[in-house]
Design a protein around this motif. Structure first.
Motif, PDB file in Angstrom:
ATOM      1  N   GLN A 131       0.825  -1.210   0.000  1.00 29.98           N
ATOM      2  CA  GLN A 131       0.000   0.000   0.000  1.00 29.98           C
ATOM      3  C   GLN A 131       0.861   1.262   0.000  1.00 29.98           C
ATOM      4  O   GLN A 131       0.602   2.202  -0.753  1.00 29.98           O
ATOM      5  CB  GLN A 131      -0.927  -0.008   1.217  1.00 29.98           C
ATOM      6  N   GLN A 132       1.894   1.268   0.839  1.00 30.40           N
ATOM      7  CA  GLN A 132       2.719   2.459   0.973  1.00 30.40           C
ATOM      8  C   GLN A 132       3.529   2.769  -0.282  1.00 30.40           C
ATOM      9  O   GLN A 132       3.880   3.923  -0.534  1.00 30.40           O
ATOM     10  CB  GLN A 132       3.654   2.311   2.177  1.00 30.40           C
ATOM     11  N   LEU A 133       3.827   1.742  -1.059  1.00 31.35           N
ATOM     12  CA  LEU A 133       4.621   1.929  -2.272  1.00 31.35           C
ATOM     13  C   LEU A 133       3.794   1.696  -3.537  1.00 31.35           C
ATOM     14  O   LEU A 133       4.339   1.398  -4.604  1.00 31.35           O
ATOM     15  CB  LEU A 133       5.832   0.988  -2.248  1.00 31.35           C
ATOM     16  N   SER A 134       2.489   1.863  -3.414  1.00 32.77           N
ATOM     17  CA  SER A 134       1.598   1.587  -4.551  1.00 32.77           C
ATOM     18  C   SER A 134       1.854   2.523  -5.731  1.00 32.77           C
ATOM     19  O   SER A 134       1.486   2.213  -6.870  1.00 32.77           O
ATOM     20  CB  SER A 134       0.135   1.692  -4.114  1.00 32.77           C
ATOM     21  N   HIS A 135       2.494   3.665  -5.476  1.00 31.59           N
ATOM     22  CA  HIS A 135       2.797   4.593  -6.567  1.00 31.59           C
ATOM     23  C   HIS A 135       3.944   4.082  -7.441  1.00 31.59           C
ATOM     24  O   HIS A 135       4.138   4.589  -8.549  1.00 31.59           O
ATOM     25  CB  HIS A 135       3.149   5.969  -5.994  1.00 31.59           C
ATOM     26  N   LEU A 136       4.674   3.085  -6.955  1.00 31.59           N
ATOM     27  CA  LEU A 136       5.746   2.474  -7.747  1.00 31.59           C
ATOM     28  C   LEU A 136       5.178   1.219  -8.408  1.00 31.59           C
ATOM     29  O   LEU A 136       5.338   0.108  -7.914  1.00 31.59           O
ATOM     30  CB  LEU A 136       6.946   2.143  -6.847  1.00 31.59           C
ATOM     31  N   ASP A 137       4.520   1.414  -9.529  1.00 34.52           N
ATOM     32  CA  ASP A 137       3.702   0.326 -10.070  1.00 34.52           C
ATOM     33  C   ASP A 137       4.499  -0.765 -10.775  1.00 34.52           C
ATOM     34  O   ASP A 137       3.932  -1.770 -11.197  1.00 34.52           O
ATOM     35  CB  ASP A 137       2.606   0.864 -11.007  1.00 34.52           C
ATOM     36  N   ASP A 138       5.818  -0.608 -10.883  1.00 30.29           N
ATOM     37  CA  ASP A 138       6.601  -1.669 -11.516  1.00 30.29           C
ATOM     38  C   ASP A 138       7.370  -2.513 -10.495  1.00 30.29           C
ATOM     39  O   ASP A 138       8.189  -3.345 -10.870  1.00 30.29           O
ATOM     40  CB  ASP A 138       7.552  -1.111 -12.574  1.00 30.29           C
ATOM     41  N   ILE A 139       7.100  -2.319  -9.197  1.00 26.49           N
ATOM     42  CA  ILE A 139       7.645  -3.244  -8.203  1.00 26.49           C
ATOM     43  C   ILE A 139       6.988  -4.606  -8.385  1.00 26.49           C
ATOM     44  O   ILE A 139       5.784  -4.707  -8.625  1.00 26.49           O
ATOM     45  CB  ILE A 139       7.396  -2.741  -6.767  1.00 26.49           C
ATOM     46  N   GLU A 140       7.787  -5.661  -8.278  1.00 26.45           N
ATOM     47  CA  GLU A 140       7.262  -7.031  -8.360  1.00 26.45           C
ATOM     48  C   GLU A 140       7.320  -7.621  -6.954  1.00 26.45           C
ATOM     49  O   GLU A 140       8.399  -7.907  -6.434  1.00 26.45           O
ATOM     50  CB  GLU A 140       8.116  -7.839  -9.337  1.00 26.45           C
ATOM     51  N   TRP A 141       6.151  -7.801  -6.336  1.00 19.36           N
ATOM     52  CA  TRP A 141       6.071  -8.262  -4.949  1.00 19.36           C
ATOM     53  C   TRP A 141       6.016  -9.780  -4.874  1.00 19.36           C
ATOM     54  O   TRP A 141       5.177 -10.411  -5.522  1.00 19.36           O
ATOM     55  CB  TRP A 141       4.824  -7.685  -4.274  1.00 19.36           C
ATOM     56  N   HIS A 142       6.903 -10.351  -4.063  1.00 21.91           N
ATOM     57  CA  HIS A 142       6.972 -11.797  -3.873  1.00 21.91           C
ATOM     58  C   HIS A 142       6.683 -12.110  -2.399  1.00 21.91           C
ATOM     59  O   HIS A 142       7.336 -11.548  -1.508  1.00 21.91           O
ATOM     60  CB  HIS A 142       8.374 -12.318  -4.215  1.00 21.91           C
ATOM     61  N   PHE A 143       5.756 -13.021  -2.151  1.00 23.68           N
ATOM     62  CA  PHE A 143       5.541 -13.488  -0.779  1.00 23.68           C
ATOM     63  C   PHE A 143       6.319 -14.783  -0.611  1.00 23.68           C
ATOM     64  O   PHE A 143       6.099 -15.754  -1.344  1.00 23.68           O
ATOM     65  CB  PHE A 143       4.061 -13.712  -0.477  1.00 23.68           C
ATOM     66  N   ILE A 144       7.233 -14.807   0.385  1.00 17.48           N
ATOM     67  CA  ILE A 144       8.150 -15.941   0.517  1.00 17.48           C
ATOM     68  C   ILE A 144       8.063 -16.606   1.882  1.00 17.48           C
ATOM     69  O   ILE A 144       8.922 -17.419   2.232  1.00 17.48           O
ATOM     70  CB  ILE A 144       9.603 -15.502   0.225  1.00 17.48           C
ATOM     71  N   GLY A 145       7.039 -16.265   2.649  1.00 14.68           N
ATOM     72  CA  GLY A 145       6.885 -16.848   3.974  1.00 14.68           C
ATOM     73  C   GLY A 145       5.766 -17.864   4.029  1.00 14.68           C
ATOM     74  O   GLY A 145       5.024 -18.065   3.059  1.00 14.68           O
ATOM     75  N   PRO A 146       5.591 -18.524   5.178  1.00 10.69           N
ATOM     76  CA  PRO A 146       4.471 -19.453   5.351  1.00 10.69           C
ATOM     77  C   PRO A 146       3.159 -18.687   5.331  1.00 10.69           C
ATOM     78  O   PRO A 146       3.084 -17.548   5.798  1.00 10.69           O
ATOM     79  CB  PRO A 146       4.739 -20.086   6.720  1.00 10.69           C
ATOM     80  N   LEU A 147       2.134 -19.313   4.787  1.00 13.90           N
ATOM     81  CA  LEU A 147       0.856 -18.631   4.610  1.00 13.90           C
ATOM     82  C   LEU A 147      -0.272 -19.427   5.244  1.00 13.90           C
ATOM     83  O   LEU A 147      -0.480 -20.593   4.928  1.00 13.90           O
ATOM     84  CB  LEU A 147       0.579 -18.434   3.108  1.00 13.90           C
ATOM     85  N   GLN A 148      -1.008 -18.778   6.145  1.00 14.86           N
ATOM     86  CA  GLN A 148      -2.174 -19.389   6.766  1.00 14.86           C
ATOM     87  C   GLN A 148      -3.398 -19.117   5.894  1.00 14.86           C
ATOM     88  O   GLN A 148      -3.513 -18.060   5.265  1.00 14.86           O
ATOM     89  CB  GLN A 148      -2.391 -18.817   8.169  1.00 14.86           C
TER      90      GLN A 148
END
Length: 230
Positions: free
Chosen positions: A66-83
């Motif tokens: 949310q805080q970096l939503s203005h940087l629309d070419d960031i590629e976000w990876h979730f790498i932790g355990p997920l419930q």
């Protein structure tokens, strides 16, 4: 050293290792592991050219997104355990999930992926060292999980991920990765989208790149030591 200077050094190290093992430097992507780090540090890395960021904790990942939503070419990876009760937040914000190892999670991510977003890129996590304390499936369970993930309309299977048990030397690190790389190559032969083997962190970069890694996960060397009070 600054974040940008650290990032440049890591990029140079990764490129040098790729060349050492007769690979093109661009064949190994660098994922900056930014867990517990302030948004200002991510901004600094972004301004220095980094685009791939990996987060381990759902709430922190969502807040940074949310805080970096203005940087629309960031590629976000979730790498932790997920419930499962937090899967919707990840389905709605991330571009990649590295830790698929349960049918329930895979199904929920596919069902909860917004229709206006492209399919979620996912990696199946392999418990390559057969550790009770680690997430991931065995290589024997891989065909079943591949079939499941491939059947889900809003997921795009891209490859495999693993976090092996620490090994004392380079040869041992390579030996652990060998069956994983064979499984990855076999999967590539079956499916056209398979292009990602997410292995290698600061302590085993050389072995991982020698073993075919296409994405290495580096945090401390870029951002400094973790702040455990965060």
């Amino acid at each position: 050293m600054s974040v940008s200077e650290n990032l440049q050094q890591v990029q140079q190290d990764v490129a040098a290792l790729a060349q050492r093992f007769h690979r093109a430097p661009e064949s190994v992507r660098l994922l900056a592991v930014s867990k517990t780090k302030p948004v200002a540090d991510l901004q600094a890395a972004y301004e220095a050219g980094q685009r791939l960021f990996g987060e381990n904790y759902v709430q922190e990942a969502v807040e940074k997104h949310q805080q970096l939503s203005h940087l629309d070419d960031i590629e976000w990876h979730f790498i932790g355990p997920l419930q499962s009760n937090k899967s919707r937040q990840i389905a709605e914000t991330m571009a990649w999930v590295h830790t698929i190892d349960r049918e329930k999670i895979a199904r929920r991510l596919s069902e909860q992926r917004p229709a206006d977003l492209p399919p979620l890129n996912v990696l199946i996590q392999i418990n390559i060292s057969d550790e009770d304390s680690k997430s991931g499936i065995s290589l024997e369970q891989l065909p079943e999980m591949v079939a499941l993930v491939s059947s889900l309309p809003n997921l795009r299977l891209r490859g495999l991920m693993a976090i092996p048990a620490p090994q004392s030397d380079y040869a041992s690190q390579v030996a652990v990765y060998e069956p994983l790389f064979e499984a990855y190559k076999a999967l590539q032969a079956q499916q056209t989208d398979i292009d990602t083997l997410s292995i290698g962190m600061s302590n085993d970069l050389a072995a991982a790149i020698a073993s075919g890694s296409t994405m290495v996960r580096v945090g401390t060397a870029i951002f400094g030591a973790r702040d455990y009070s965060a």
